[in-house]
Design a protein around this motif. Structure first.
Motif, PDB file in Angstrom:
ATOM      1  N   UNK A 219      -1.427  30.800   3.280  1.00 37.68           N
ATOM      2  CA  UNK A 219      -0.713  30.072   4.275  1.00 37.68           C
ATOM      3  C   UNK A 219      -0.576  28.438   4.074  1.00 37.68           C
ATOM      4  N   UNK A 220      -1.827  27.845   4.034  1.00 41.58           N
ATOM      5  CA  UNK A 220      -1.754  26.530   4.098  1.00 41.58           C
ATOM      6  C   UNK A 220      -1.028  26.095   2.723  1.00 41.58           C
ATOM      7  N   UNK A 221      -1.339  26.813   1.749  1.00 38.58           N
ATOM      8  CA  UNK A 221      -0.643  26.159   0.534  1.00 38.58           C
ATOM      9  C   UNK A 221       0.759  26.320   0.395  1.00 38.58           C
ATOM     10  N   UNK A 222       1.339  27.404   1.052  1.00 35.90           N
ATOM     11  CA  UNK A 222       2.665  27.664   1.118  1.00 35.90           C
ATOM     12  C   UNK A 222       3.230  26.424   2.257  1.00 35.90           C
ATOM     13  N   UNK A 223       2.686  25.987   3.314  1.00 32.22           N
ATOM     14  CA  UNK A 223       3.138  25.000   4.220  1.00 32.22           C
ATOM     15  C   UNK A 223       3.117  23.691   3.299  1.00 32.22           C
ATOM     16  N   UNK A 224       2.080  23.379   2.547  1.00 33.61           N
ATOM     17  CA  UNK A 224       1.800  22.154   1.859  1.00 33.61           C
ATOM     18  C   UNK A 224       3.077  21.831   1.044  1.00 33.61           C
ATOM     19  N   UNK A 225       3.406  23.010   0.299  1.00 30.10           N
ATOM     20  CA  UNK A 225       4.832  23.144  -0.573  1.00 30.10           C
ATOM     21  C   UNK A 225       5.774  22.773   0.187  1.00 30.10           C
ATOM     22  N   UNK A 226       5.854  23.286   1.570  1.00 35.69           N
ATOM     23  CA  UNK A 226       7.146  22.986   2.226  1.00 35.69           C
ATOM     24  C   UNK A 226       7.147  21.521   2.557  1.00 35.69           C
ATOM     25  N   UNK A 227       5.918  20.928   2.895  1.00 35.29           N
ATOM     26  CA  UNK A 227       5.871  19.500   3.262  1.00 35.29           C
ATOM     27  C   UNK A 227       6.332  18.737   1.980  1.00 35.29           C
ATOM     28  N   UNK A 228       5.916  19.152   0.818  1.00 40.28           N
ATOM     29  CA  UNK A 228       6.506  18.659  -0.372  1.00 40.28           C
ATOM     30  C   UNK A 228       7.836  18.373  -0.498  1.00 40.28           C
ATOM     31  N   UNK A 229       8.424  19.417  -0.324  1.00 43.28           N
ATOM     32  CA  UNK A 229       9.936  19.769  -0.578  1.00 43.28           C
ATOM     33  C   UNK A 229      10.598  18.737   0.505  1.00 43.28           C
TER      34      UNK A 229
END
Length: 460
Positions: free
Chosen positions: A107-117
């Protein structure tokens, strides 16, 4: 004119009501001036237009109050629905707790990817706004406006010299701005800055009104697509076949709810940015440049005010003409620089608020998704009893929303009541005895309050 009106309607600009009124006649007909000669034109109070204007203002006030109530009720319904889901969707006893660490990592990895985008989108937006607001927007028009203001300064001076001596002196003694019943508003500073303001007038509205709204909508659409991609990614990795069907449905509901809440939070933050841009759009242009012109004209005003004796009018006009001729190029350049800096400051503030919205987006996602890996301090039976109490509030809120015709969040549903079991108290905790939670619900007054309340009630 009709083409301009059609453009305004296409841009979604509001249509304003116009009232022609006679306040004096209305006051006379209402008996507020009993010893006066009476109304001059109208014999009917309705014909004065004042009753219609009052009714319109009252309607505007009622509409604003209704909208605030709608917002409050909608927020309350979403809060109750989220709290109910939090109570019912928790890590179970089906081996999910053993996977908590890997679930959290996913979950945290997916949220970090969302932040990056989202960060890359904001960086691209900043470049576009710098280009539209300054590089290709105001900068070339301000250069043109400075040249036009310099060329028009002599004609402005000639116009002022036609003022009566007393009016001219009154304007000078008030630092270039004076208003009287006979002359109306006379503002030397605004007149000098007028060509600058005219040069940017057409582009100004397109930049801050139409243009920014288009960029805001495009950003919101892009973030919505990224949030949906986040949900799809999480569902693919977390909803695995070996889990019971009921558990898979719970995870799916929680992920969808978390993403929906995050998107709504980001949308609300963008709306606040739009309000700020609208305020700046109305407040920067005219006042910024007029103030700078006034600042550079103060020495001439003071010198003129100190003149006395015979021929003072001619000497004052001569002082003004020499001052404007010597300072006009630098004065108008400084005025344009002042506006440019204000716009640059507005851009920095807008991007700062958008960065805050990006952080809030990630926080909203993580807060809701954390229910997948955090072990609740209560058992299912206790949470169920709390949810029963909460559902009563949800029903009351739904009834109120139906009366007000407000769209609200879908209420949570209660599964069949579990068998009664005594709760095993945790270490350092006293047993409750009753095996039921008492629910205390407070409506948060701000976004920060909503976040804290959601965390507080997220496990019952």
């Amino acid at each position: 004119m009709e083409e301009t009106a059609q453009e305004h309607r296409a841009a979604g600009r509001p249509r304003l009501s116009v009232f022609c009124v006679s306040a004096w006649d209305a006051h006379c007909l209402e008996g507020r001036f009993p010893h006066d000669r009476g109304a001059a034109t109208f014999s009917s109070l309705a014909d004065t237009g004042i009753p219609a204007l009052r009714a319109h203002v009252q309607q505007l006030a009622r509409t604003a109050r209704t909208e605030r109530l709608r917002t409050l009720v909608t927020d309350l319904s979403h809060f109750i629905a989220g709290a109910g889901s939090a109570l019912m969707i928790q890590p179970g006893d089906d081996g999910w707790r053993e996977r908590a660490a890997s679930v959290r990592h996913t979950c945290t990895g997916a949220v970090e990817q969302l932040q990056s985008h989202t960060t890359s989108k904001l960086q691209a937006l900043r470049s576009v706004l710098e280009k539209e607001w300054l590089g290709e927007g105001l900068d070339p028009r301000l250069v043109t406006g400075v040249a036009q203001a310099v060329a028009a300064a002599e004609s402005k001076l000639a116009g002022w010299s036609k003022l009566p001596w007393t009016s001219y002196r009154a304007v000078i003694r008030r630092n270039g701005a004076f208003s009287s019943g006979r002359m109306g508003q006379v503002d030397f500073n605004a007149e000098l800055a007028g060509p600058l303001q005219d040069a940017i007038a057409i582009n100004w509205d397109n930049i801050f009104n139409v243009g920014f709204k288009a960029h805001r909508d495009a950003l919101l659409e892009a973030v919505e697509a990224q949030v949906q991609a986040l949900a799809d990614c999480l569902l693919t990795q977390l909803v695995v076949p070996e889990l019971p069907e009921e558990r898979r449905l719970e995870i799916q509901q929680l992920v969808e709810e978390a993403c929906s809440h995050a998107h709504a939070a980001f949308s609300a933050a963008l709306q606040k940015v739009s309000v700020y841009v609208a305020e700046q759009h109305r407040g920067i242009s005219r006042h910024a440049m007029s103030r700078k012109v006034r600042e550079k004209m103060l020495s001439a005003y003071r010198k003129c005010s100190s003149e006395t004796g015979k021929g003072v009018y001619c000497r004052m006009k001569d002082i003004m003409a020499k001052h404007v001729d010597q300072r006009k190029a630098s004065m108008f350049k400084l005025a344009s620089d002042e506006l440019r800096e204000r716009v640059r400051g507005t851009l920095s503030e807008v991007m700062g608020q958008l960065e805050g919205a990006r952080s809030h987006l990630a926080t909203a996602c993580t807060t809701r998704l954390a229910r997948l890996w955090r072990v609740p301090p209560s058992n299912h039976h206790e949470r169920y009893e709390a949810a029963v109490q909460l559902q009563e509030l949800a029903d009351a809120c739904g009834a109120l929303c139906s009366v007000m015709e407000v769209d609200v969040a879908q209420p949570f549903t209660l599964p069949p009541r579990p068998a009664t079991r005594d709760r095993v108290p945790h270490e350092g905790e006293q047993a409750t005895g009753s095996g039921a939670l008492t629910l205390a619900l407070a409506v948060p007054a701000s976004d920060a309050g909503q976040h804290e309340a959601a965390q507080a009630c997220q496990y019952g």
